[in-house]
Design a protein around this motif. Structure first.
Motif, mmCIF file in Angstrom:
data_model
loop_
_atom_site.group_PDB
_atom_site.id
_atom_site.type_symbol
_atom_site.label_atom_id
_atom_site.label_comp_id
_atom_site.label_asym_id
_atom_site.label_seq_id
_atom_site.Cartn_x
_atom_site.Cartn_y
_atom_site.Cartn_z
ATOM 1 N N SER A 1 29.857 43.539 -3.241
ATOM 2 C CA SER A 1 30.200 44.725 -4.030
ATOM 3 C C SER A 1 31.621 45.185 -3.701
ATOM 4 C CB SER A 1 29.232 45.867 -3.722
ATOM 5 O OG SER A 1 27.913 45.498 -4.094
ATOM 6 N N HIS A 2 32.275 45.711 -4.719
ATOM 7 C CA HIS A 2 33.555 46.398 -4.506
ATOM 8 C C HIS A 2 33.265 47.879 -4.741
ATOM 9 C CE1 HIS A 2 35.922 42.601 -4.738
ATOM 10 N NE2 HIS A 2 34.930 42.235 -5.545
ATOM 11 N N ASN A 3 33.104 48.619 -3.660
ATOM 12 C CA ASN A 3 32.703 50.023 -3.754
ATOM 13 C C ASN A 3 33.902 50.924 -3.488
ATOM 14 O OD1 ASN A 3 30.091 49.201 -4.278
ATOM 15 N ND2 ASN A 3 29.449 49.330 -2.139
ATOM 16 N N ALA A 4 34.386 51.555 -4.544
ATOM 17 C CA ALA A 4 35.605 52.370 -4.436
ATOM 18 C C ALA A 4 35.257 53.854 -4.534
ATOM 19 C CB ALA A 4 36.581 52.002 -5.549
ATOM 20 N N VAL A 5 36.009 54.665 -3.831
ATOM 21 C CA VAL A 5 35.920 56.116 -3.973
ATOM 22 C C VAL A 5 37.335 56.651 -4.154
ATOM 23 C CG1 VAL A 5 35.093 58.302 -3.016
ATOM 24 C CG2 VAL A 5 34.008 56.165 -2.326
ATOM 25 N N TRP A 6 37.516 57.457 -5.190
ATOM 26 C CA TRP A 6 38.801 58.131 -5.390
ATOM 27 C C TRP A 6 38.699 59.573 -4.914
ATOM 28 C CZ3 TRP A 6 37.353 54.134 -8.512
ATOM 29 C CH2 TRP A 6 38.336 53.214 -8.882
ATOM 30 N N ARG A 7 39.810 60.085 -4.412
ATOM 31 C CA ARG A 7 39.887 61.481 -3.962
ATOM 32 C C ARG A 7 40.805 62.229 -4.930
ATOM 33 N NH1 ARG A 7 43.241 64.627 -0.719
ATOM 34 N NH2 ARG A 7 42.209 66.034 0.751
ATOM 35 N N VAL A 8 40.252 63.258 -5.559
ATOM 36 C CA VAL A 8 41.021 64.049 -6.529
ATOM 37 C C VAL A 8 41.045 65.498 -6.049
ATOM 38 C CG1 VAL A 8 41.315 64.641 -8.967
ATOM 39 C CG2 VAL A 8 39.977 62.597 -8.340
ATOM 40 N N HIS A 9 42.202 65.960 -5.599
ATOM 41 C CA HIS A 9 42.336 67.373 -5.211
ATOM 42 C C HIS A 9 42.946 68.115 -6.399
ATOM 43 C CE1 HIS A 9 44.518 70.621 -2.628
ATOM 44 N NE2 HIS A 9 43.448 71.102 -3.235
ATOM 45 N N TRP A 10 42.144 69.003 -6.989
ATOM 46 C CA TRP A 10 42.537 69.652 -8.240
ATOM 47 C C TRP A 10 43.479 70.829 -8.020
ATOM 48 C CZ3 TRP A 10 41.231 67.499 -12.818
ATOM 49 C CH2 TRP A 10 40.220 66.534 -12.788
ATOM 50 N N ALA A 11 44.322 71.089 -9.008
ATOM 51 C CA ALA A 11 45.203 72.265 -8.984
ATOM 52 C C ALA A 11 45.352 72.780 -10.408
ATOM 53 C CB ALA A 11 46.558 71.908 -8.389
ATOM 54 N N LEU A 12 44.250 72.767 -11.143
ATOM 55 C CA LEU A 12 44.290 73.064 -12.573
ATOM 56 C C LEU A 12 44.799 74.483 -12.839
ATOM 57 C CD1 LEU A 12 43.555 71.746 -15.253
ATOM 58 C CD2 LEU A 12 41.222 72.550 -14.930
ATOM 59 N N GLY A 13 45.875 74.578 -13.618
ATOM 60 C CA GLY A 13 46.457 75.887 -13.900
ATOM 61 C C GLY A 13 47.290 76.422 -12.751
ATOM 62 N N ASP A 14 47.539 75.568 -11.766
ATOM 63 C CA ASP A 14 48.446 75.840 -10.647
ATOM 64 C C ASP A 14 47.869 76.762 -9.573
ATOM 65 O OD1 ASP A 14 50.653 75.345 -9.181
ATOM 66 O OD2 ASP A 14 51.948 76.770 -10.226
ATOM 67 N N HIS A 15 47.286 77.902 -9.942
ATOM 68 C CA HIS A 15 46.679 78.721 -8.894
ATOM 69 C C HIS A 15 45.528 79.544 -9.450
ATOM 70 C CE1 HIS A 15 49.764 81.326 -10.619
ATOM 71 N NE2 HIS A 15 49.049 82.354 -10.208
ATOM 72 N N GLY A 16 44.847 80.227 -8.550
ATOM 73 C CA GLY A 16 43.611 80.927 -8.918
ATOM 74 C C GLY A 16 42.443 80.067 -8.519
#
Ligand SMILES: [Cu+2]
Length: 444
Positions: free
Chosen positions: A244-259
């Motif tokens: 198996s090729h088991n991948a995990v991506w890390r996505v740190h969100w900043a939608l709309g910049d702040h809040g």
């Protein structure tokens, strides 16, 4: 009388405080918010990417190379044609890639033990890249410049034609457009495999992280077991081990910049009622308020939203997470930790949401005593989600075939991040469709 005056002053103070918080948290208009747009400043050893597509949309971000994660993209912003830039993601990278063989005798941790950067990150040229090849300082394994490194050509940046984007025949008048995307990739050679670490950013705001595998089959991984390998030699000879090729991506969100950001899961189920022509389905969004692991299901998707930033239709801006085909799996590190009661057969998670912490860098094998070994440790305290990191797991079970010899054709796995209510309409509607927003008048 004095008490009433004090109460009035206190209430007035509270009103002023609430108003100032609201003004601080968010404007009414989403896409009009300046993000990391023009004039993006990038951290040391990273470089800016600013690319306008032919429909007038613009993507801006920074890119750099981490010895273990390889390509890391940061401060990713999208500007629809004619609109201002909106920040989408703070940081996007691979969080792990494990390759366990079905024989159970070998697994590799290609990010944390091998690394996609350093010498494993390949120099490329026009043979691999029909666009612009960009060079950057590539640190060796070790701690950044302490371990040395060199400037090398490693990033392919090109404009990709993605085919028909839309077509509509309205009363005999046909409008149609071809799609386009900014495509970025690097190539890392880990053992016998070579991985293309690729991100595409479309003119309509879609982000597609993908991992492609090529190179050659491992010469060490053959088996006698018919159930754990497939013959690639003559007749029944030379059973290459499935893996198996088991991948995990890390996505740190900043939608709309702040809040503060929030997470929701959408589910739609048959409600048991027969309608006039088909079975009825009920769907709804449910808040995921705290750190959590989630599994895929039919008609299920997730979104990360900024409740304080709204598009022109007064809908909160959000991005939807859709997993492409995946063979769900357990990280091998998690299995090793669970050995006292045998190994669970059920997969671990398809998407996990955690409150961001910069020391939570890898999905497994994080090897950091202060924040834990992996996703299970990160979400164990079930923190409230406001600064959201998504861990998106996509597995590919590879049963080797004759044609994999050799080199292997690139095979891909990945997922899609689509804007959901980032804008009130499609970006740049064609002539005759500018007012298409809501139920068309005149239709009943
Ligand atoms: Cu494979």
């Amino acid at each position: 009388m004095i008490a009433a005056a004090i109460a009035f002053v206190v209430i007035l103070g509270l009103v002023i405080a609430v108003v100032s918080v609201r003004q601080h948290q968010g404007p009414g208009q989403a896409a009009a918010r300046p993000g990391a747009g023009a004039g993006t400043t990038c951290a040391e050893d990273t470089q800016p990417i600013t690319r306008e597509l032919s429909n007038g949309a613009r993507w801006t971000m920074c890119w750099g190379i981490d010895p273990y994660q390889g390509l890391v993209l940061s401060d990713i912003s999208y500007a629809a044609p004619g609109a201002e830039s909106t920040k989408i993601i703070a940081e996007l990278s691979l969080g792990q890639l494990e390759v366990p063989y079905d024989t159970g005798i070998r697994t590799t941790k290609d990010i944390t033990k091998q690394g996609f950067g350093g010498r494993n990150l390949q120099s490329i040229g026009q043979a691999e890249c029909t666009g612009d090849v960009r060079a950057i300082f590539v640190p060796n394994f070790g701690s950044g410049k302490v371990g040395g490194g060199e400037r090398r050509p490693v990033l392919c940046q090109k404009i990709e034609q993605t085919g028909l984007a839309y077509r509509a025949n309205g009363g005999g008048k046909v409008v149609a457009a071809q799609g386009e995307a900014l495509q970025l990739n690097t190539i890392s050679k880990v053992g016998w495999y070579e991985y293309v670490n690729q991100y595409s950013f479309t003119a309509d705001g879609v982000i597609k992280p993908q991992l492609g595998a090529t190179g050659t089959l491992s010469p060490e991984d053959y088996t006698d077991d018919d159930h754990q390998g497939n013959a690639v030699g003559h007749g029944h000879q030379d059973k290459a081990s499935s893996h198996s090729h088991n991948a995990v991506w890390r996505v740190h969100w900043a939608l709309g910049d702040h809040g503060p950001l929030a997470v929701q899961e959408y589910d739609a189920r048959f409600n048991g009622k027969q309608g006039k022509q088909s079975l009825e389905i009920d769907g709804e969004l449910t808040d995921i308020a705290r750190e959590s692991k989630r599994d895929k299901a039919d008609r299920r998707w997730w979104r990360v939203l900024n409740p304080g930033v709204r598009n022109a239709d007064d809908h909160p801006i959000s991005y939807q997470i859709e997993i492409d085909h995946t063979d769900s799996y357990h990280a091998t590190a998690d299995q090793a930790g669970a050995d006292h009661h045998g190994v669970e057969a059920e997969p671990d998670y398809d998407v996990a949401f955690t409150q961001d912490d910069s020391c939570e860098k890898f999905a497994s094998d994080n090897d950091n005593a202060s924040c834990g070994e992996g996703v299970d440790d990160y979400l164990s305290d079930r923190q409230q989600l406001t600064d959201v990191t998504s861990w998106v797991a996509v597995g590919f079970h590879h049963v080797v075939r004759d044609e994999d010899q050799s080199p292997m054709d690139l095979h891909w796995q990945g997922f899609t991040l689509s804007p959901r209510d980032l804008l009130a309409q499609r970006p740049q509607p064609p002539s005759g469709y500018a007012s298409a927003n809501g139920k068309p008048s005149g239709d009943s």
